[in-house]
Write a protein that holds these residues in place. Structure first.
Motif, PDB file in Angstrom:
ATOM      1  N   GLY A  99      -3.869   9.662  -9.545  1.00  0.00           N
ATOM      2  CA  GLY A  99      -3.589   8.553  -8.618  1.00  0.00           C
ATOM      3  C   GLY A  99      -2.744   7.471  -9.285  1.00  0.00           C
TER       4      GLY A  99
ATOM      5  N   SER B  99       0.849  -1.205   0.000  1.00  0.00           N
ATOM      6  CA  SER B  99       0.000   0.000   0.000  1.00  0.00           C
ATOM      7  C   SER B  99       0.876   1.244   0.000  1.00  0.00           C
ATOM      8  N   GLY B 100       0.401   2.236  -0.733  1.00  0.00           N
ATOM      9  CA  GLY B 100       1.131   3.497  -0.788  1.00  0.00           C
ATOM     10  C   GLY B 100       1.192   4.126   0.596  1.00  0.00           C
TER      11      GLY B 100
ATOM     12  N   THR C  51      -9.111   0.431  -8.074  1.00  0.00           N
ATOM     13  CA  THR C  51      -8.070   0.656  -7.060  1.00  0.00           C
ATOM     14  C   THR C  51      -6.888  -0.252  -7.376  1.00  0.00           C
TER      15      THR C  51
ATOM     16  N   ARG D 292      -4.952  10.250  -4.170  1.00  0.00           N
ATOM     17  CA  ARG D 292      -6.086   9.352  -4.407  1.00  0.00           C
ATOM     18  C   ARG D 292      -7.145  10.091  -5.200  1.00  0.00           C
ATOM     19  N   GLY D 293      -7.685   9.418  -6.208  1.00  0.00           N
ATOM     20  CA  GLY D 293      -8.683  10.037  -7.083  1.00  0.00           C
ATOM     21  C   GLY D 293      -9.877  10.579  -6.327  1.00  0.00           C
TER      22      GLY D 293
ATOM     23  N   ASP E 130      -5.885  -2.421  -5.317  1.00  0.00           N
ATOM     24  CA  ASP E 130      -6.263  -3.765  -4.841  1.00  0.00           C
ATOM     25  C   ASP E 130      -6.833  -4.564  -6.010  1.00  0.00           C
TER      26      ASP E 130
ATOM     27  N   THR F  18      -4.964  -0.986 -12.668  1.00  0.00           N
ATOM     28  CA  THR F  18      -5.539  -1.642 -13.850  1.00  0.00           C
ATOM     29  C   THR F  18      -5.292  -0.814 -15.118  1.00  0.00           C
TER      30      THR F  18
ATOM     31  N   PRO G 226      -9.613   4.351 -14.772  1.00  0.00           N
ATOM     32  CA  PRO G 226     -10.145   5.029 -13.596  1.00  0.00           C
ATOM     33  C   PRO G 226     -11.262   4.220 -12.950  1.00  0.00           C
TER      34      PRO G 226
ATOM     35  N   GLY H 219      -8.696  12.847 -11.535  1.00  0.00           N
ATOM     36  CA  GLY H 219      -8.172  12.503 -10.207  1.00  0.00           C
ATOM     37  C   GLY H 219      -7.581  11.096 -10.207  1.00  0.00           C
TER      38      GLY H 219
ATOM     39  N   GLY I 292       0.437   0.724  -4.407  1.00  0.00           N
ATOM     40  CA  GLY I 292      -0.598   1.749  -4.442  1.00  0.00           C
ATOM     41  C   GLY I 292      -0.001   3.148  -4.557  1.00  0.00           C
ATOM     42  N   GLY I 293      -0.859   4.154  -4.403  1.00  0.00           N
ATOM     43  CA  GLY I 293      -0.389   5.530  -4.548  1.00  0.00           C
ATOM     44  C   GLY I 293      -0.970   6.460  -3.504  1.00  0.00           C
ATOM     45  N   GLY I 294      -1.648   5.866  -2.507  1.00  0.00           N
ATOM     46  CA  GLY I 294      -2.374   6.657  -1.504  1.00  0.00           C
ATOM     47  C   GLY I 294      -1.504   7.605  -0.702  1.00  0.00           C
TER      48      GLY I 294
HETATM   49  N1  UDP Z   1      -6.211   4.164  -9.474  1.00  0.00           N
HETATM   50  C1  UDP Z   1      -7.048   4.052 -10.589  1.00  0.00           C
HETATM   51  N2  UDP Z   1      -7.147   2.834 -11.213  1.00  0.00           N
HETATM   52  C2  UDP Z   1      -6.506   1.721 -10.789  1.00  0.00           C
HETATM   53  C3  UDP Z   1      -5.684   1.845  -9.648  1.00  0.00           C
HETATM   54  C4  UDP Z   1      -5.555   3.065  -9.005  1.00  0.00           C
HETATM   55  O1  UDP Z   1      -7.656   5.025 -11.013  1.00  0.00           O
HETATM   56  O2  UDP Z   1      -6.649   0.659 -11.398  1.00  0.00           O
HETATM   57  C5  UDP Z   1      -6.030   5.483  -8.831  1.00  0.00           C
HETATM   58  C6  UDP Z   1      -7.141   5.835  -7.848  1.00  0.00           C
HETATM   59  O3  UDP Z   1      -7.381   7.221  -7.929  1.00  0.00           O
HETATM   60  C7  UDP Z   1      -6.516   5.500  -6.499  1.00  0.00           C
HETATM   61  C8  UDP Z   1      -5.068   5.880  -6.724  1.00  0.00           C
HETATM   62  O4  UDP Z   1      -4.827   5.487  -8.078  1.00  0.00           O
HETATM   63  O5  UDP Z   1      -7.092   6.247  -5.447  1.00  0.00           O
HETATM   64  C9  UDP Z   1      -4.067   5.236  -5.804  1.00  0.00           C
HETATM   65  O6  UDP Z   1      -4.322   3.864  -5.662  1.00  0.00           O
HETATM   66  P1  UDP Z   1      -4.864   3.223  -4.274  1.00  0.00           P
HETATM   67  O7  UDP Z   1      -5.855   4.144  -3.637  1.00  0.00           O
HETATM   68  O8  UDP Z   1      -5.347   1.842  -4.579  1.00  0.00           O
HETATM   69  O9  UDP Z   1      -3.552   3.162  -3.424  1.00  0.00           O
HETATM   70  P2  UDP Z   1      -3.278   2.563  -1.954  1.00  0.00           P
HETATM   71  O10 UDP Z   1      -4.546   2.724  -1.142  1.00  0.00           O
HETATM   72  O11 UDP Z   1      -2.945   1.120  -2.104  1.00  0.00           O
HETATM   73  O12 UDP Z   1      -2.112   3.355  -1.443  1.00  0.00           O
END
Ligand code: UDP
Length: 251
Positions: A91, A28-29, A155, A73-74, A157, A149, A152, A87, A67-69
């Motif tokens: 992300g 996770s980000g 996530t 986050r979008g 996950d 993926t 948009p 958004g 991830g990118g949180g």
């Molecule tokens: N995101 C998206 N499509 C995807 C994966 C991620 O649009 O297939 C964007 C979405 O805005 C998300 C952000 O990338 O909020 C960061 O990813 P995520 O929230 O899953 O990160 P994590 O919670 O694992 O840090």
């Protein structure tokens, strides 16, 4: 261990790690931010890199989705007035930044790695295809699959569930800061009880926030086992791969 394994521990280790020839590790980000709460914590990054290197040294092929949180986050962007698609694109770019940081840390640790991006952005990363990812893994390098993926409204996950299925991983290992799946959020509810194993259906019926519903459903449809574990405790990934009871299995 049973007596036979006490006498032949190397056999036990080899036998147990055979369950995991190829894994998809979701990081996770937010965890990457460490105690800073945002951005990239160099200590946490180095810890992830050394744990991944140890896993590869054990003979396990490691694909990673990060991830990118910790950056963007979008949904948060939409709340500030960006349209949701923009958004989410921001992300997805955040996941690329984290992926580049992880590749750099892995290379510093002496572990080859490649960044594959679901959205074309050569030369920052190579275009993702499941064949390219599998080739990378078979060369002994870590395949970091970024942009989730590539679309948009999803996530990382869901991106990691999808990639785990595409690369035919033995399991998707979701590394978080919590050591498994609980009846409630253990950071908020001291009465929360941890599950050793729980079915996909029960996760969905109880509305547990292990992963989003799309990711859980995708794993269920494709019989992809999930293991949720605490990746922030160094050594846990190796224990899990050796067959020790770490985290919660979702089946
Ligand atoms: N995101 C998206 N499509 C995807 C994966 C991620 O649009 O297939 C964007 C979405 O805005 C998300 C952000 O990338 O909020 C960061 O990813 P995520 O929230 O899953 O990160 P994590 O919670 O694992 O840090």
């Amino acid at each position: 261990y049973p007596p036979v394994f006490a006498v032949f521990p190397p056999f036990f280790i080899t036998f147990a790690s055979m369950n995991y020839n190829r894994i998809l590790l979701k990081l996770s980000g937010e965890s990457l931010a460490g105690s800073q709460g945002q951005g990239i914590d160099p200590g946490r990054l180095a810890s992830y890199a050394s744990q991944i290197k140890e896993a590869v040294a054990l003979g396990v092929q490691v694909g990673v989705v990060i991830g990118g949180g910790n950056i963007f986050r979008g949904v948060a962007g939409a709340a500030k007035g960006f349209d949701r698609v923009t958004g989410d694109q921001m992300g997805m770019l955040a996941t690329v930044i984290n992926s580049l940081a992880l590749r750099s840390a892995l290379e510093d640790a002496g572990q080859p790695a490649r960044v594959l991006t679901a959205i074309g952005m050569f030369p920052i990363g190579e275009p993702y295809s499941n064949r390219r990812a599998i080739e990378t893994l078979e060369e002994g390098a870590v395949a970091i699959m970024s942009c989730g993926t590539g679309s948009p409204y999803f996530t990382t996950d869901t991106g990691s569930a999808l990639r785990a299925i595409e690369i035919q991983a033995d399991a998707m290992l979701k590394g978080t800061r919590v050591d498994g799946v609980y009846t409630a959020d253990p950071e908020k509810d001291p009465q929360a009880v941890k599950f050793d194993r729980i079915s996909y259906d029960e996760v969905m019926a109880r509305g547990l926030k292990v992963m989003d519903l799309t990711a859980t459903a995708l794993c269920r449809e494709n019989s992809m086992p999930i293991r949720v574990f605490d990746m922030d405790t160094p050594g846990n990934l190796l224990k899990l791969l050796r067959g020790e009871p770490v985290g919660t299995e979702v089946y």
